[in-house]
Design a protein around this motif. Structure first.
Motif, PDB file in Angstrom:
ATOM      1  N   PRO A   1     -41.391  -0.075   7.092  1.00  0.00           N
ATOM      2  CA  PRO A   1     -41.574   1.372   7.002  1.00  0.00           C
ATOM      3  C   PRO A   1     -42.101   1.930   8.315  1.00  0.00           C
ATOM      4  CG  PRO A   1     -43.278   0.224   5.742  1.00  0.00           C
ATOM      5  CD  PRO A   1     -42.278  -0.814   6.159  1.00  0.00           C
ATOM      6  N   ASN A   2     -41.644   3.103   8.645  1.00  0.00           N
ATOM      7  CA  ASN A   2     -42.054   3.768   9.869  1.00  0.00           C
ATOM      8  C   ASN A   2     -43.506   4.245   9.720  1.00  0.00           C
ATOM      9  OD1 ASN A   2     -42.456   6.253  11.595  1.00  0.00           O
ATOM     10  ND2 ASN A   2     -40.480   5.527  12.372  1.00  0.00           N
ATOM     11  N   ALA A   3     -44.347   3.845  10.652  1.00  0.00           N
ATOM     12  CA  ALA A   3     -45.775   4.177  10.559  1.00  0.00           C
ATOM     13  C   ALA A   3     -45.994   5.683  10.571  1.00  0.00           C
ATOM     14  CB  ALA A   3     -46.526   3.530  11.718  1.00  0.00           C
ATOM     15  N   ALA A   4     -45.209   6.391  11.404  1.00  0.00           N
ATOM     16  CA  ALA A   4     -45.355   7.847  11.485  1.00  0.00           C
ATOM     17  C   ALA A   4     -45.027   8.490  10.142  1.00  0.00           C
ATOM     18  CB  ALA A   4     -44.441   8.408  12.573  1.00  0.00           C
TER      19      ALA A   4
ATOM     20  N   LEU B   1     -45.301   7.047   7.145  1.00  0.00           N
ATOM     21  CA  LEU B   1     -46.361   6.733   6.186  1.00  0.00           C
ATOM     22  C   LEU B   1     -47.584   7.610   6.398  1.00  0.00           C
ATOM     23  CD1 LEU B   1     -46.223   2.835   6.082  1.00  0.00           C
ATOM     24  CD2 LEU B   1     -45.445   4.423   4.315  1.00  0.00           C
ATOM     25  N   ASN B   2     -47.843   7.985   7.647  1.00  0.00           N
ATOM     26  CA  ASN B   2     -49.029   8.787   7.962  1.00  0.00           C
ATOM     27  C   ASN B   2     -48.755  10.288   7.927  1.00  0.00           C
ATOM     28  OD1 ASN B   2     -50.736   6.551   8.362  1.00  0.00           O
ATOM     29  ND2 ASN B   2     -49.894   6.236  10.422  1.00  0.00           N
ATOM     30  N   ASP B   3     -47.513  10.672   7.676  1.00  0.00           N
ATOM     31  CA  ASP B   3     -47.152  12.091   7.604  1.00  0.00           C
ATOM     32  C   ASP B   3     -47.883  12.719   6.407  1.00  0.00           C
ATOM     33  OD1 ASP B   3     -45.993  14.575   7.200  1.00  0.00           O
ATOM     34  OD2 ASP B   3     -43.967  13.903   7.682  1.00  0.00           O
ATOM     35  N   PRO B   4     -48.652  13.786   6.614  1.00  0.00           N
ATOM     36  CA  PRO B   4     -49.390  14.420   5.506  1.00  0.00           C
ATOM     37  C   PRO B   4     -48.477  14.823   4.340  1.00  0.00           C
ATOM     38  CG  PRO B   4     -50.122  15.306   7.609  1.00  0.00           C
ATOM     39  CD  PRO B   4     -48.926  14.435   7.905  1.00  0.00           C
TER      40      PRO B   4
ATOM     41  N   ASN C   1     -45.735  13.335   3.381  1.00  0.00           N
ATOM     42  CA  ASN C   1     -45.392  12.139   2.616  1.00  0.00           C
ATOM     43  C   ASN C   1     -46.563  11.700   1.744  1.00  0.00           C
ATOM     44  OD1 ASN C   1     -43.625   9.754   2.057  1.00  0.00           O
ATOM     45  ND2 ASN C   1     -45.330   8.669   3.000  1.00  0.00           N
ATOM     46  N   LYS C   2     -47.762  11.775   2.299  1.00  0.00           N
ATOM     47  CA  LYS C   2     -48.950  11.409   1.515  1.00  0.00           C
ATOM     48  C   LYS C   2     -49.104  12.351   0.311  1.00  0.00           C
ATOM     49  CE  LYS C   2     -51.732   9.220   5.135  1.00  0.00           C
ATOM     50  NZ  LYS C   2     -52.986   9.262   5.915  1.00  0.00           N
ATOM     51  N   GLU C   3     -48.817  13.633   0.542  1.00  0.00           N
ATOM     52  CA  GLU C   3     -48.901  14.623  -0.528  1.00  0.00           C
ATOM     53  C   GLU C   3     -47.908  14.298  -1.641  1.00  0.00           C
ATOM     54  OE1 GLU C   3     -49.097  19.325  -0.129  1.00  0.00           O
ATOM     55  OE2 GLU C   3     -47.032  18.609   0.146  1.00  0.00           O
ATOM     56  N   ARG C   4     -46.691  13.957  -1.261  1.00  0.00           N
ATOM     57  CA  ARG C   4     -45.659  13.630  -2.246  1.00  0.00           C
ATOM     58  C   ARG C   4     -46.018  12.361  -3.021  1.00  0.00           C
ATOM     59  NH1 ARG C   4     -40.602  15.853  -1.827  1.00  0.00           N
ATOM     60  NH2 ARG C   4     -39.627  13.891  -2.429  1.00  0.00           N
ATOM     61  N   GLU C   5     -46.534  11.374  -2.312  1.00  0.00           N
ATOM     62  CA  GLU C   5     -46.913  10.121  -2.981  1.00  0.00           C
ATOM     63  C   GLU C   5     -48.052  10.345  -3.972  1.00  0.00           C
ATOM     64  OE1 GLU C   5     -45.340   7.167  -2.891  1.00  0.00           O
ATOM     65  OE2 GLU C   5     -43.849   8.290  -1.723  1.00  0.00           O
TER      66      GLU C   5
END
Length: 397
Positions: free
Chosen positions: A16-19, A21-24, A26-30
């Motif tokens: 997985p692309n680190a950027a 995974l750290n995208d706010p 993406n974190k919100e969706r997860e």
């Protein structure tokens, strides 16, 4: 588990692309996915609770839904209280209030002083994306006094109702295999079809079909059969659905079930074979539309013919293939028992004039009056003209 399987099989799996995974975002969706999954499990568990879920199970049993099909769809129940889900989340802990509110599962008062459950006393239908992740919910009231009858999640970063079809996660492979999607209106319509093995069925869930939903279907098939109620609202939904699907290049057929029946009741009462028979003999949408317009009009006056033509022409105009368009006009002529070849020619010409409308033909008496007015005008225009006219026209006539 996927990576372990891949290693054992000698398959390389991209990291997985680190950027990403750290995208706010993406974190919100997860975070929302986690909250939705927790809520779906809670609602489903409540449905299966011997005491708490009894009213909901009785309702579903009366609708002839039980056992495996309810488990497959994770159908649930939300208790009538105001804070059942909120209390459940609090017991779990480690959930952000902001994310829980953003999920749409709870509602926050305007002053932020309190929150309460959105879904109360409703059968819960988890709505899933193409990959089977829960992205939203629909709730069906079981008490006649509760309004609205259906309540849906608000739009969230995960859930945009214009981009979702209920049951698509289950139906997508069957749609591709059959090269056909059967489109129905409600949750229970789609579930009943699946229960009876008609797996290429998806539902709009009471909302008008959108271009994005049509584009999703277009990724799996070129053919859609609309199966809507035969009442006025159902026919209006079918008309709108055709326009949206046709614009995306899909071939559209339609089935109207007997009055008072929907796919849920029809399949349950008549069986899958009878339903599939109707799908097999489904007419192209525009032929069915013409049938509806012409129905019950056997002795057509010129005014009726023009009225019917002006209802049909705007729909036929949407067909860009000239051969297909002319074929539909000839079908209309046949169904309406129009013997006048000149009228059929006039209908075809209306498109070349970019004016999909015809006018009421002049009555014979109107034509005679117009001719008389023209002669009077000529006679009054000058002495020479009047003499020439009177040589060929007897004033007594």
């Amino acid at each position: 588990a996927v990576r372990k399987f891949a290693r054992n099989a000698g398959i390389s799996v991209p990291q997985p692309n680190a950027a990403h995974l750290n995208d706010p975002r993406n974190k919100e969706r997860e975070a929302l996915k986690k909250i939705n999954e927790l809520a779906a499990n809670y609602f489903h568990g409540l449905l299966n609770n011997a005491e708490a879920g009894l009213a909901a199970r009785d309702y579903l049993n009366k609708r002839n839904f039980s056992g495996d099909i309810l488990d497959q769809y994770q159908i649930g129940w939300s208790a009538p209280g105001w804070k059942g889900l909120i209390n459940h989340f609090q017991r779990i802990g480690n959930l952000s209030r902001k994310a829980v509110v953003q999920s749409g599962l709870v509602i926050e008062k305007e002053d932020g002083s309190n929150v309460y459950d959105r879904f109360r006393g409703r059968v819960i239908f988890p709505v899933k994306d193409l990959h089977g992740c829960v992205i939203g919910f629909g709730g069906r009231a079981i008490a006649d006094s509760d309004n609205p009858k259906y309540l849906n999640s608000p739009e969230t970063p995960l859930y945009q109702k214009s981009q979702v079809l209920f049951g698509m996660d289950i139906a997508k492979q069957a749609i591709r295999k059959e090269d056909q999607a059967i489109l129905v209106e409600g949750y229970l319509d789609q579930m009943r079809a699946t229960q009876y093995g008609i797996l290429n069925t998806v539902a709009t869930c009471g909302t008008a079909l959108t271009p994005k939903q049509a584009a999703m279907l277009r990724n799996y098939t070129s053919n859609v059969v609309l199966v809507f109620d035969s009442d006025k609202a159902g026919r209006a939904a079918a008309d709108k659905g055709f326009e949206v699907l046709h614009e995306k290049g899909l071939n559209v057929k339609t089935v109207f079930l007997p009055e008072g029946q929907d796919p849920d009741s029809f399949i349950h009462e008549k069986g899958a074979e009878k339903f599939i028979e109707k799908i097999k003999i489904a007419k192209p949408f525009l032929e069915s539309y013409i049938d509806t317009v012409v129905e019950g009009k056997d002795n057509n006056s010129p005014a009726e013919v023009v009225d019917m033509a002006n209802k049909i022409l705007p729909m036929v105009e949407k067909v860009h293939n000239i051969v297909e368009r002319n074929s539909l006009l000839e079908y209309f002529s046949f169904r309406a028992k129009i013997d006048d070849a000149s009228l059929l020619t006039e209908l075809k010409k209306s498109f070349s004039r970019n004016q999909p409308k015809v006018k009421m033909p002049e009555k014979e008496t109107d034509s005679i009056l117009n001719l008389e007015r023209h002669l009077v005008h000529l006679i009054l225009s000058g002495k020479g003209t009047a003499e020439r006219v009177l040589k060929v026209v007897n004033p007594e006539d």
